[in-house]
Scaffold this motif. Sequence first.
Motif, PDB file in Angstrom:
ATOM      1  N   PHE A 148     -55.383  44.889  55.094  1.00 38.42           N
ATOM      2  CA  PHE A 148     -55.130  44.853  56.529  1.00 38.42           C
ATOM      3  C   PHE A 148     -54.128  45.930  56.948  1.00 38.42           C
ATOM      4  CE2 PHE A 148     -56.373  40.821  54.845  1.00 38.42           C
ATOM      5  CZ  PHE A 148     -57.345  40.378  55.733  1.00 38.42           C
ATOM      6  N   PRO A 149     -54.628  47.052  57.474  1.00 35.37           N
ATOM      7  CA  PRO A 149     -53.726  48.131  57.896  1.00 35.37           C
ATOM      8  C   PRO A 149     -52.659  47.686  58.886  1.00 35.37           C
ATOM      9  CG  PRO A 149     -55.977  48.924  57.827  1.00 35.37           C
ATOM     10  CD  PRO A 149     -56.046  47.437  57.597  1.00 35.37           C
ATOM     11  N   GLU A 150     -52.984  46.684  59.723  1.00 34.94           N
ATOM     12  CA  GLU A 150     -52.011  46.211  60.705  1.00 34.94           C
ATOM     13  C   GLU A 150     -51.388  44.877  60.307  1.00 34.94           C
ATOM     14  OE1 GLU A 150     -52.964  47.252  64.970  1.00 34.94           O
ATOM     15  OE2 GLU A 150     -54.973  47.429  64.101  1.00 34.94           O
ATOM     16  N   PHE A 182     -58.539  50.991  64.952  1.00 31.47           N
ATOM     17  CA  PHE A 182     -58.995  52.001  65.908  1.00 31.47           C
ATOM     18  C   PHE A 182     -58.059  53.207  65.990  1.00 31.47           C
ATOM     19  CE2 PHE A 182     -60.833  47.967  67.132  1.00 31.47           C
ATOM     20  CZ  PHE A 182     -62.171  48.302  67.287  1.00 31.47           C
ATOM     21  N   ASP A 183     -57.042  53.223  65.171  1.00 31.45           N
ATOM     22  CA  ASP A 183     -56.106  54.353  65.109  1.00 31.45           C
ATOM     23  C   ASP A 183     -56.015  54.763  63.643  1.00 31.45           C
ATOM     24  OD1 ASP A 183     -53.975  56.094  64.988  1.00 31.45           O
ATOM     25  OD2 ASP A 183     -52.668  54.909  66.283  1.00 31.45           O
ATOM     26  N   ASN A 184     -56.515  55.951  63.312  1.00 27.38           N
ATOM     27  CA  ASN A 184     -56.555  56.371  61.916  1.00 27.38           C
ATOM     28  C   ASN A 184     -55.185  56.472  61.274  1.00 27.38           C
ATOM     29  OD1 ASN A 184     -59.293  56.472  62.174  1.00 27.38           O
ATOM     30  ND2 ASN A 184     -59.479  58.687  61.904  1.00 27.38           N
ATOM     31  N   ASP A 189     -51.163  55.485  57.006  1.00 26.30           N
ATOM     32  CA  ASP A 189     -49.850  54.907  56.727  1.00 26.30           C
ATOM     33  C   ASP A 189     -49.974  53.740  55.755  1.00 26.30           C
ATOM     34  OD1 ASP A 189     -46.899  54.411  57.369  1.00 26.30           O
ATOM     35  OD2 ASP A 189     -47.801  52.505  57.975  1.00 26.30           O
ATOM     36  N   PHE A 190     -50.991  52.899  55.970  1.00 31.01           N
ATOM     37  CA  PHE A 190     -51.189  51.753  55.077  1.00 31.01           C
ATOM     38  C   PHE A 190     -51.481  52.208  53.649  1.00 31.01           C
ATOM     39  CE2 PHE A 190     -54.275  48.982  52.950  1.00 31.01           C
ATOM     40  CZ  PHE A 190     -53.513  47.833  52.838  1.00 31.01           C
ATOM     41  N   PRO A 302     -56.929  68.550  55.239  1.00 35.14           N
ATOM     42  CA  PRO A 302     -56.986  67.317  54.454  1.00 35.14           C
ATOM     43  C   PRO A 302     -55.600  66.783  54.116  1.00 35.14           C
ATOM     44  CG  PRO A 302     -57.656  69.211  53.141  1.00 35.14           C
ATOM     45  CD  PRO A 302     -57.573  69.669  54.555  1.00 35.14           C
ATOM     46  N   ARG A 303     -55.465  65.476  54.185  1.00 36.47           N
ATOM     47  CA  ARG A 303     -54.181  64.814  53.962  1.00 36.47           C
ATOM     48  C   ARG A 303     -54.138  64.263  52.523  1.00 36.47           C
ATOM     49  NH1 ARG A 303     -50.949  61.527  57.728  1.00 36.47           N
ATOM     50  NH2 ARG A 303     -52.490  62.137  59.238  1.00 36.47           N
TER      51      ARG A 303
END
Length: 309
Positions: A148-150, A182-184, A189-190, A302-303
């Motif tokens: 869960f990213p958030e 909805f925000d990459n 960050d996750f 690329p990150r």
Amino acid sequence: MTRIVDLLGNPEPTFSFEFFPPKTPEGEANFEKALQELAPLDPSFVSVTYGAGGTTREKTVETVRHIKHELGLEAMAHFTCVGATTEELRVTLEEIREAGIENVLALRGDPPRGQNEWVASDGGLEYSHQLVALLREDYDFSISAACFPETHIHATSPEDDLKYLKEKVDAGVDYLITQLFFDNELYFDFVARARAIGIDIPIIPGIMPITGYGQISKITSMCGATMPEHVLSELDARQDDPQAVADFGVSYATMQCADLLAKGAPGIHFCTLNRSPATRSILSTLRLWRPWDAQQTGLGAPRKPPVVA
């Protein structure tokens, strides 16, 4: 037979679809139509969810069997420990194994309908890491889990959420699929935070294309996902025009997926809601565009691809 974990880490990303077992004749027709229209896109795999409280357990196994053996697509069964003893879980797992299914998404699961808090069944399991351990010790499945990213809506903090995720991974998870976002930047960050505590398995982003104004508001409120302000503004401006909302949703999801793939995401898992047009349009565009090639050419900034591979 295909173990999904073996598909990850290749130069080509995986593309997969999530369906849910239909409950009505109309739903069955929509589901079969979506399957027939999406199957020619040759997905890496498809997954089939459980209903709340494990209410579609038998239907899930039946649907996965149908997809795998009658349509010839690799299929993964979602599997929860809600409303079942350990022995009952084993009975269903034997059915899954006997059906030739090799891939399972292990979840604790949501409380049954009408129940606000999650309570383990008598003689059952309490935590998802216990389910993963059961699968890893006694069955030869390729095991996925959710992340869960958030932060999970029931987690006490982002730190605790990651700690419990690490317990699942250490118990034997092969790869992760995220909750929709909805925000990459939330995904990147996750992944960075997960890597920092030693979670080094592939993390596939889960994407739900926006297809309806009211529908997406309901879904995000249920799972705790947030919507960037500029996206909300665009949706608000189109709320009286359903086709304009759907067109915007396809465009936004296509850009979102392209950015994720250009920066190293190992694939995309589309939540289809048993409909095909949006997913079909997005995936067709991505395969023509091939944004993941940017990692090799230096395009697309690329990150650190190894971080999210």
